[in-house]
Design a protein around this motif. Sequence first.
Motif, PDB file in Angstrom:
ATOM      1  N   ASP A 193       0.812  -1.226   0.000  1.00  0.00           N
ATOM      2  CA  ASP A 193       0.000   0.000   0.000  1.00  0.00           C
ATOM      3  C   ASP A 193       0.838   1.265   0.000  1.00  0.00           C
ATOM      4  O   ASP A 193       0.434   2.283  -0.555  1.00  0.00           O
ATOM      5  CB  ASP A 193      -0.951   0.004   1.202  1.00  0.00           C
ATOM      6  CG  ASP A 193      -2.026  -1.051   1.054  1.00  0.00           C
ATOM      7  OD1 ASP A 193      -2.162  -1.590  -0.060  1.00  0.00           O
ATOM      8  OD2 ASP A 193      -2.722  -1.349   2.042  1.00  0.00           O
ATOM      9  N   PHE A 194       2.013   1.222   0.634  1.00  0.00           N
ATOM     10  CA  PHE A 194       2.866   2.424   0.677  1.00  0.00           C
ATOM     11  C   PHE A 194       3.969   2.347  -0.379  1.00  0.00           C
ATOM     12  O   PHE A 194       4.969   3.045  -0.293  1.00  0.00           O
ATOM     13  CB  PHE A 194       3.476   2.609   2.069  1.00  0.00           C
ATOM     14  CG  PHE A 194       2.483   3.064   3.123  1.00  0.00           C
ATOM     15  CD1 PHE A 194       2.167   4.415   3.247  1.00  0.00           C
ATOM     16  CD2 PHE A 194       1.865   2.146   3.965  1.00  0.00           C
ATOM     17  CE1 PHE A 194       1.251   4.841   4.221  1.00  0.00           C
ATOM     18  CE2 PHE A 194       0.957   2.567   4.934  1.00  0.00           C
ATOM     19  CZ  PHE A 194       0.649   3.920   5.056  1.00  0.00           C
ATOM     20  N   LYS A 195       3.793   1.453  -1.338  1.00  0.00           N
ATOM     21  CA  LYS A 195       4.766   1.278  -2.427  1.00  0.00           C
ATOM     22  C   LYS A 195       6.189   1.049  -1.890  1.00  0.00           C
ATOM     23  O   LYS A 195       7.171   1.568  -2.413  1.00  0.00           O
ATOM     24  CB  LYS A 195       4.742   2.461  -3.395  1.00  0.00           C
ATOM     25  CG  LYS A 195       3.364   2.649  -4.020  1.00  0.00           C
ATOM     26  CD  LYS A 195       3.424   3.415  -5.316  1.00  0.00           C
ATOM     27  CE  LYS A 195       2.136   3.370  -6.105  1.00  0.00           C
ATOM     28  NZ  LYS A 195       0.879   3.409  -5.335  1.00  0.00           N
ATOM     29  N   GLY A 196       6.267   0.307  -0.823  1.00  0.00           N
ATOM     30  CA  GLY A 196       7.567  -0.039  -0.248  1.00  0.00           C
ATOM     31  C   GLY A 196       7.915  -1.472  -0.599  1.00  0.00           C
ATOM     32  O   GLY A 196       7.393  -2.037  -1.569  1.00  0.00           O
ATOM     33  N   LYS A 197       8.777  -2.069   0.192  1.00  0.00           N
ATOM     34  CA  LYS A 197       9.216  -3.438  -0.071  1.00  0.00           C
ATOM     35  C   LYS A 197       9.113  -4.274   1.193  1.00  0.00           C
ATOM     36  O   LYS A 197       9.253  -3.745   2.300  1.00  0.00           O
ATOM     37  CB  LYS A 197      10.675  -3.439  -0.541  1.00  0.00           C
ATOM     38  CG  LYS A 197      10.849  -2.837  -1.911  1.00  0.00           C
ATOM     39  CD  LYS A 197      12.321  -2.807  -2.256  1.00  0.00           C
ATOM     40  CE  LYS A 197      12.506  -2.320  -3.689  1.00  0.00           C
ATOM     41  NZ  LYS A 197      13.923  -2.110  -3.982  1.00  0.00           N
ATOM     42  N   CYS A 198       8.941  -5.574   0.983  1.00  0.00           N
ATOM     43  CA  CYS A 198       8.908  -6.486   2.130  1.00  0.00           C
ATOM     44  C   CYS A 198       9.784  -7.691   1.808  1.00  0.00           C
ATOM     45  O   CYS A 198       9.664  -8.282   0.733  1.00  0.00           O
ATOM     46  CB  CYS A 198       7.471  -6.922   2.412  1.00  0.00           C
ATOM     47  SG  CYS A 198       7.349  -8.024   3.833  1.00  0.00           S
ATOM     48  N   ASN A 199      10.664  -8.035   2.719  1.00  0.00           N
ATOM     49  CA  ASN A 199      11.510  -9.220   2.548  1.00  0.00           C
ATOM     50  C   ASN A 199      10.889 -10.413   3.254  1.00  0.00           C
ATOM     51  O   ASN A 199      10.183 -10.263   4.256  1.00  0.00           O
ATOM     52  CB  ASN A 199      12.892  -9.000   3.173  1.00  0.00           C
ATOM     53  CG  ASN A 199      13.705  -7.950   2.419  1.00  0.00           C
ATOM     54  OD1 ASN A 199      13.391  -7.616   1.273  1.00  0.00           O
ATOM     55  ND2 ASN A 199      14.740  -7.446   3.076  1.00  0.00           N
ATOM     56  N   LEU A 200      11.208 -11.582   2.744  1.00  0.00           N
ATOM     57  CA  LEU A 200      10.931 -12.812   3.482  1.00  0.00           C
ATOM     58  C   LEU A 200      12.283 -13.255   4.036  1.00  0.00           C
ATOM     59  O   LEU A 200      13.241 -13.445   3.276  1.00  0.00           O
ATOM     60  CB  LEU A 200      10.364 -13.878   2.541  1.00  0.00           C
ATOM     61  CG  LEU A 200      10.166 -15.271   3.127  1.00  0.00           C
ATOM     62  CD1 LEU A 200       9.231 -15.239   4.335  1.00  0.00           C
ATOM     63  CD2 LEU A 200       9.601 -16.218   2.067  1.00  0.00           C
ATOM     64  N   ARG A 201      12.368 -13.318   5.368  1.00  0.00           N
ATOM     65  CA  ARG A 201      13.644 -13.712   5.968  1.00  0.00           C
ATOM     66  C   ARG A 201      13.468 -14.875   6.928  1.00  0.00           C
ATOM     67  O   ARG A 201      12.691 -14.789   7.879  1.00  0.00           O
ATOM     68  CB  ARG A 201      14.290 -12.551   6.714  1.00  0.00           C
ATOM     69  CG  ARG A 201      15.682 -12.977   7.264  1.00  0.00           C
ATOM     70  CD  ARG A 201      16.181 -12.126   8.405  1.00  0.00           C
ATOM     71  NE  ARG A 201      15.950 -10.752   8.142  1.00  0.00           N
ATOM     72  CZ  ARG A 201      15.518  -9.884   9.059  1.00  0.00           C
ATOM     73  NH1 ARG A 201      15.298 -10.270  10.302  1.00  0.00           N
ATOM     74  NH2 ARG A 201      15.297  -8.640   8.739  1.00  0.00           N
ATOM     75  N   PHE A 202      14.192 -15.939   6.668  1.00  0.00           N
ATOM     76  CA  PHE A 202      14.138 -17.076   7.577  1.00  0.00           C
ATOM     77  C   PHE A 202      15.086 -16.836   8.737  1.00  0.00           C
ATOM     78  O   PHE A 202      16.272 -16.588   8.537  1.00  0.00           O
ATOM     79  CB  PHE A 202      14.483 -18.365   6.828  1.00  0.00           C
ATOM     80  CG  PHE A 202      13.395 -18.741   5.882  1.00  0.00           C
ATOM     81  CD1 PHE A 202      12.264 -19.358   6.346  1.00  0.00           C
ATOM     82  CD2 PHE A 202      13.477 -18.412   4.541  1.00  0.00           C
ATOM     83  CE1 PHE A 202      11.215 -19.671   5.494  1.00  0.00           C
ATOM     84  CE2 PHE A 202      12.443 -18.715   3.679  1.00  0.00           C
ATOM     85  CZ  PHE A 202      11.306 -19.350   4.157  1.00  0.00           C
ATOM     86  N   ASP A 203      14.491 -16.889   9.921  1.00  0.00           N
ATOM     87  CA  ASP A 203      15.266 -16.675  11.133  1.00  0.00           C
ATOM     88  C   ASP A 203      15.775 -18.049  11.575  1.00  0.00           C
ATOM     89  O   ASP A 203      15.142 -18.732  12.367  1.00  0.00           O
ATOM     90  CB  ASP A 203      14.324 -16.019  12.152  1.00  0.00           C
ATOM     91  CG  ASP A 203      14.870 -16.101  13.547  1.00  0.00           C
ATOM     92  OD1 ASP A 203      16.095 -16.051  13.689  1.00  0.00           O
ATOM     93  OD2 ASP A 203      14.064 -16.246  14.486  1.00  0.00           O
TER      94      ASP A 203
END
Length: 562
Positions: free
Chosen positions: A64-74
């Motif tokens: 929605d805010f035209k940003g980015k999201c990572n998928l990170r395995f902890d």
Amino acid sequence: MSDNDKTPAPDLKAPVNFIRSIIRDDLDSGKHSTLQTRFPPEPNGHLHIGHAKSICLNFGVAEDFKGKCNLRFDDTNPEKEDIEYVNAIIDDVKWLGFEWSGLYHSSDYFQQLYDYAVELIKQGKAYVDSLSAEEIREYRGTLTEPGRESPDRNRSIEDNLDLFARMRAGEFEDGKYLLRARIDMASPNINMRDPALYRIKKAHHQRTGDEWPIYPMYDYTHCISDAIEGITHSLCTLEFEDHRPLYDWVLDEVKTPCHPQQIEFARLQLKYTITSKRKLNLLVVDKHVDGWDDPRMPTISGLRRRGYTSVAIRDFCDRIGVTKKDSFIEMAVLENSIREDLNHHATRVMGVLNPLKVTIKNYPDDLTEELLAHNHPQQPEMGTRTVNFSKVIYIERNDFLEDAPRKFFRLSVGREVRLRYAYYVTCTDFVKDENGEVIELICEYDPATKGGSSPDGRKVKGTIHWVSAEHAIDATVNLYDRLFTHPNPAASENFTEHLNPESLTVLKNCKLEASLADASEEIHYQFERTGYFVKDNKSDDLTFNRTVTLRDAWAKIDKQNQ
Ligand code: ATP
Ligand code: MG
């Protein structure tokens, strides 16, 4: 640059919440030029509906805010983690309909994490401790009493560097030493009483193999991983609120490229189920359920196998919102989301779950008619199909009552109903077996009512579903109920004692209309008057899983008549 160029307006349909407000302010004020979030699962189990909340939040705000999201395995607990879980999590996030901008693992940063730890030691901010686990607990103090300093706390920097290097080289057995932050043993926040940063663990890691005999702790790893990835807002659940000072301490002390802001929100807790991977794992291991994707499980894979759609799960996450207040959500909220979605697009079919044979006495013996049926009465574009009608049909056993109350608008001797898409029929008699159970109804049909309406304007109050005995196909149907009988099973030490013994009912003898022989797992069906169903993707024979019941007007009427 105008305000609008800098901060794209969020989708107005997206619900406003306190996290969105913070993000909006940070973009407006120029604190951040773009938004970067992450979803950080530990690959020690499959994702559940609680994770869906976090996924929808992290990926949702990024969208929605035209940003980015990572998928990170902890992935810092090698013994509990598995590549199978990594792959399952990837599938689940994709299935929910989200795309990550980067896919990372905390283990990608093991070398950097190690180097930062060396830096901390050099600054006198970390030390190698030889206390045993038990002693550490003892020294930690309590909520009302300060902790005590370890005798190793003032070890020289040179000795600390030497010991830490030897820990890394694999010279010591598990548990022999610990690297601890040197913060404050008297802090009112126990998390700040010289927390562990590294432990010795000679365990094989699913990605780094045997390269590392030491593994960094969650609190140390998480904040640095966030900073390395340039995360702006690190969204996590409330139990990490007390860890925030440590998150900030580490990032203040080591020279990371940025300092993300940790913001906590309430976990999703759903009544009559559990949202903890550890407990769900126990149900799988002890075979209380048939795997992580058992349709009774609150896992994403279980919900999917049960016939939930990603649209419904995302809608549910929108409805429950994001707050800082812990609460329990009713299962009905989730069920309403799936009903609403399936009501729009599920293909209508007829299936009889508890068949009762009906012979239509005055219908020609070897006639089969192909009657027109609508795949969705309110969505004509979904088309039509034909259903076969013949002299012997099956109806639902509970659509007949020998002694029917006045308002029972289904079959009983002398009563007339409409057979969906077919004819009006009147029950004239029934046959019982030696145990007194009704095994067959005898009916008469009115040939003038073909298609389900009467030319003389005669009205019937009830419409029931049916299938032609000769043309029906046999299937198994799984009906599901709540997995637990207690609204908060996780509160019990022994939570499995609250398992609902009736959470699964298997109906072996169901009779379904012939079109379902080609059912696909991708298609959702409404068995008219019965519920929403999907073909099971794991069974050898034709099996359908009930996703959710319809709002059952019949049950209500039955109750009124009792
Ligand atoms: P579990 O107890 O089920 O293992 P977890 O928090 O240990 O949960 P993680 O794999 O560490 O599981 O979680 C990944 C992310 O999902 C974290 O940011 C966590 O806060 C979030 N999360 C986990 N459970 C819930 C929940 N019930 N509601 C909302 N977010 C959740
Ligand atoms: Mg965890």
